[in-house]
Design an enzyme around this catalytic site. Sequence first.
Site, short mmCIF file in Angstrom:
data_model
loop_
_atom_site.label_atom_id
_atom_site.label_comp_id
_atom_site.label_asym_id
_atom_site.label_seq_id
_atom_site.Cartn_x
_atom_site.Cartn_y
_atom_site.Cartn_z
CB ALA A 1 6.65 5.61 -0.16
CG ASP A 2 2.22 1.14 -1.53
OD1 ASP A 2 1.67 2.03 -0.84
OD2 ASP A 2 1.65 0.59 -2.50
CE LYS B 1 -7.57 2.08 -1.17
NZ LYS B 1 -6.97 0.76 -1.41
CD GLU C 1 -5.77 5.37 -0.29
OE1 GLU C 1 -5.44 4.32 0.26
OE2 GLU C 1 -5.15 5.85 -1.26
CG ASP D 1 -5.65 1.35 -6.80
OD1 ASP D 1 -6.78 1.73 -6.43
OD2 ASP D 1 -4.70 1.17 -6.02
N GLY E 1 4.03 -5.27 -6.26
CA GLY E 1 3.94 -3.81 -6.21
C GLY E 1 2.57 -3.32 -6.64
O1 RIB Z 1 -5.07 0.16 -3.55
C1 RIB Z 1 -3.76 -0.14 -3.14
C2 RIB Z 1 -3.16 1.03 -2.43
O2 RIB Z 1 -3.86 1.28 -1.23
C3 RIB Z 1 -1.73 0.81 -2.03
O3 RIB Z 1 -0.82 1.23 -3.04
C4 RIB Z 1 -1.59 1.59 -0.72
O4 RIB Z 1 -0.81 2.70 -0.86
C5 RIB Z 1 -3.03 1.97 -0.33
O5 RIB Z 1 -3.24 3.29 -0.48
#
Ligand code: RIB
Length: 305
Positions: free
Chosen positions: A12-13, A40, A140, A253, A288
């Site tokens: 969750a961002d 990502k 990640e 992304d 977002g």
């Molecule tokens: O690439 C952007 C993403 O990187 C974001 O949504 C954040 O969650 C990080 O993982």
Amino acid sequence: MPAIAILGIFVADATFRAPRQPAMGETILGQGFALGPGGKGSNQAVAAARAGGDARFLTRLGRDTFADMARKVWAEAGVTPHIIEDPDSYTGAAGIFVDPATGENAIIVCPGSAENLSPADLDAQRPLIENAAIFLTQLEQPLAAAKHGLGIARAAGVRTILNPAPAAELPGEMLALCDIVTPNETEAEALTGVRVETLDEARAAAAALRARGAGAALITLGARGVLYDDGTISEYIPAFKVTQVVETTGAGDAFNGTFATALAEGADVLTAARFGCAAASISVTRPGAAASMPTRAEIDAVLAG
Ligand code: RIB
């Protein structure tokens, strides 16, 4: 439609817009806040699915409200999840600072349960990976899981794409498992030691990545576009014009997920890269990460000019 198997994380961002980042020990007032889906790998899966791809997403989640957020965004976008639930861990989160003047961001990400993704998890998903057209991953989740997934895909003749984000040291044998590696300028520099500011420097970094075993390098250059180089073809694809950048989070992304969709549909690599650039140019005009991914119709409209 041939499937795209994507390994990565959902988080969750928590996004804060503020004129600057606070210093240690300081509190500042922000200008806006949003909580939304990110990570990502998940963003790339959402981008691929919204662009019309058959996106299958492999990850671990906790059993909590952020996991509910993940399932909701995947269902809405048409992503097929392949999830291991970790009731003893938690679904991760990212703290994102966005500068409203430029839309640029700075991110801290805690992968939570996705930190437990292991080679055994990938072995359990062999049929999914082996029957896909494309295997796409990032960095990640643990490197060992990414490497194992790339290895399974490569052994099955599945096209492999590594988006090496965030930047990390990579063993040479890992790059040798990648048909295409897609770093941005800073990730390319971290992997090769070549500073990437000009197109010639991007070409030099691409050559260094190929020398380390990657089949091709596609270096994303932010607002300038992308450079693709496989040793035979070396082509710069300029970015589409954007009138106002709102937020750059998830633009890479958007590129990677939609690039994979176009490749899975049989597009050649340069056509697919142009498709990805069109998607990224839409993503930066919206707030977002997952929420900013365009539909197929929106990408086609940009491409049609
Ligand atoms: O690439 C952007 C993403 O990187 C974001 O949504 C954040 O969650 C990080 O993982």
